[in-house]
Structures are given as C-alpha cells and as structure tokens.
Enzyme design. Structure first.
Site, mmCIF file in Angstrom:
data_model
loop_
_atom_site.group_PDB
_atom_site.id
_atom_site.type_symbol
_atom_site.label_atom_id
_atom_site.label_comp_id
_atom_site.label_asym_id
_atom_site.label_seq_id
_atom_site.Cartn_x
_atom_site.Cartn_y
_atom_site.Cartn_z
ATOM 1 N N ASP A 67 -21.171 32.404 9.602
ATOM 2 C CA ASP A 67 -19.937 31.625 9.492
ATOM 3 C C ASP A 67 -19.508 31.058 10.839
ATOM 4 O OD1 ASP A 67 -19.287 34.054 10.623
ATOM 5 O OD2 ASP A 67 -17.884 34.659 9.077
ATOM 6 N N ASN A 134 -9.885 43.722 5.017
ATOM 7 C CA ASN A 134 -9.551 43.401 3.615
ATOM 8 C C ASN A 134 -10.813 43.280 2.746
ATOM 9 O OD1 ASN A 134 -10.659 40.985 4.440
ATOM 10 N ND2 ASN A 134 -8.864 39.730 3.991
ATOM 11 N N HIS A 136 -13.453 41.374 3.454
ATOM 12 C CA HIS A 136 -14.167 40.095 3.482
ATOM 13 C C HIS A 136 -15.561 40.256 4.100
ATOM 14 C CE1 HIS A 136 -12.200 38.866 7.547
ATOM 15 N NE2 HIS A 136 -13.456 39.136 7.782
ATOM 16 N N GLU A 141 -13.202 35.497 1.584
ATOM 17 C CA GLU A 141 -11.961 36.252 1.506
ATOM 18 C C GLU A 141 -11.730 36.783 0.085
ATOM 19 O OE1 GLU A 141 -10.392 37.083 4.002
ATOM 20 O OE2 GLU A 141 -9.814 35.458 5.334
#
Ligand code: GLP
Length: 239
Positions: A67, A134, A136, A141
């Site tokens: 990414d 979280n 991800h 996400e």
C-alpha cells in the site's frame, strides 16, 4: 493458521527472516509482497544483515508493496516509498521493487495497472503482512464489504490517528491511500503475518477466536490455506 509465539520482538524478526530466507533459498526469483509499519523494521534489519553476510541474495527476487498513502510525494519521509528505500531497497538490491505511486494523477489507472503487473509476475509467492489495531490489513479497513482489486480507499479515523504519530511538525496525515485488495493478498501462495506489542493483544485474540468477524479484515485470513502468524509475547498475552 500456523502460529509461532516468540519471546521478544528480536526473536520475532529473526523467525520471520528465517521464513523469507527459506522462500528465497527455494526460489531465488520469488515474488515477495512487502509491508510497512513499525512491525517489519526488525525483519528488514535482519535481512540486510544476512545479505551483508552473504547468506541471502535478493538479486533475482521481485517485490510488490502492499500500500501507499495517497496523495503523497515519494520524497516525503512518511511515504511508504521513502520507508522502503530507507529500510531495505537502499541496502539490498532486488531485481525489481514496485510500490504504488502516491504521486499519480490517475489513482484508478494506477491500481488497475498494479494488479496487472502482479498477475504478469505470476502472483505473489510470499506476502508479508502487519496488522492495524482495528484489524486492518494493508489499508483494507473494517467495512461491510471488501475489495478484491487494488483500490483507492478512504482511511478510518482510527487508522489516521494511529498513523499520525509518524507525522510531525504539524503535518496532517493523508486521509486516503492506495492498497492491494484481498484479491492479490489471497492470490499469494503463502502469507506471513507479524503481530508485535501489547497494543495488538486484543486484535490477536479476536483473530485466534477462529471466527470470521466481518468488521475485522484480518479475520478473512482464516480462509487462506497457508498463513503463518508470528507473535511476540506481548501481542500473544490474551491468547
Ligand atoms: C499501516 C500499514 C499497515 C500496517 C499497519 C500497522 O496502517 N498500512 O500495512 O500493518 O500500519 O503498523 P505498525 O506495524 O506500525 O503497527
């Protein structure tokens, strides 16, 4: 999922380096999927050490990074381009090293091209992953649905605030990114997920509950047949 629990972060990094070295030993022209974040830094340091000692050779290997922030200049010290150059590519030479272009004015075209290039390379042999607090993966996400192709994603408030620690001097972290979707990640023949530190203990616990929580992207990895997770003691505290 295979699970390896190491005492310290340094042990995790060495254990991860053993897996990368094994992959390159078996197939020198492997296609590696590489990741950023603080977690793989120790692994990259270990790989550089082993390269310098002549124990591993990446000269035939190709890499694709997971990414990149968008938009961001490549020479911004917070860009993943900069990160990879600083931690690995300036020290170890790959046959090719591709990172999504945070400077492009055609993000959709760049994402489509990226997937084509991964396909043309024969897919990824070993995909290295970190995990967000979280859950991800890359910048996939938590959401109601997940993208298979590489795409332009709006980052969650939790990710922006977690990553804001790296942005200093009042510079605001980008609110969007380009990321591999689950297509390229799942297409990878093997996956190596690194989880380090107490802040990841809760998400590690969720992952090893063995349930697919739809709001936790990392849980999708439970469906992949060849995933190894290496945790340090702090991250494994709740298991
Ligand atoms: C970023 C990256 C992820 C990485 C995550 C965790 O959001 N896009 O690929 O896994 O950070 O980073 P860290 O290892 O610093 O906790």
């Amino acid at each position: 999922m295979n699970r390896i629990i190491c005492d310290e972060y340094e042990d995790l990094s060495r254990s991860a380096a053993d897996i990368v070295a094994d992959q390159i030993g078996k197939k020198p022209d492997s296609v590696l999927g590489l990741a950023t974040g603080s977690t793989p830094i120790g692994l990259y340091e270990e790989l550089v050490r082993r390269c310098d000692a002549g124990k591993i050779d990446f000269s035939k290997a190709r890499s694709f990074n997971l990414d990149e922030y968008y938009p961001i200049m490549k020479n911004n010290p917070q860009s993943y381009n900069y990160f990879m150059h600083e931690h690995l590519f300036s020290k170890v030479s790959f046959s090719s090293a591709r990172i999504l272009d945070g400077e492009t004015d055609d993000p959709l075209g760049e994402c489509a091209k990226y997937d084509e290039e991964i396909k043309a390379a024969g897919g990824i042999d070993l995909q290295l992953l970190g995990i967000g607090v979280n859950g991800h993966i890359g910048f996939n996400e938590p959401a109601e649905s997940y993208s298979m192709p590489t795409y332009h994603v709006k980052l969650s408030g939790s990710t922006i605030s977690a990553n804001s620690r790296f942005f200093t001097d009042g510079e605001k972290p980008p609110t969007s990114a380009l990321t591999m979707g689950f297509g390229a990640i799942f297409g990878s023949k093997s996956i190596l997920l690194l989880i380090s530190g107490a802040s990841k203990a809760q998400i590690a616990k969720k992952l090893f509950e063995g349930k697919i929580h739809t709001g936790i992207p990392a849980c999708l990895l439970l469906l992949h047949p060849n995933v190894t997770v290496i945790l340090d003691r702090a991250a494994a505290a709740e298991l």
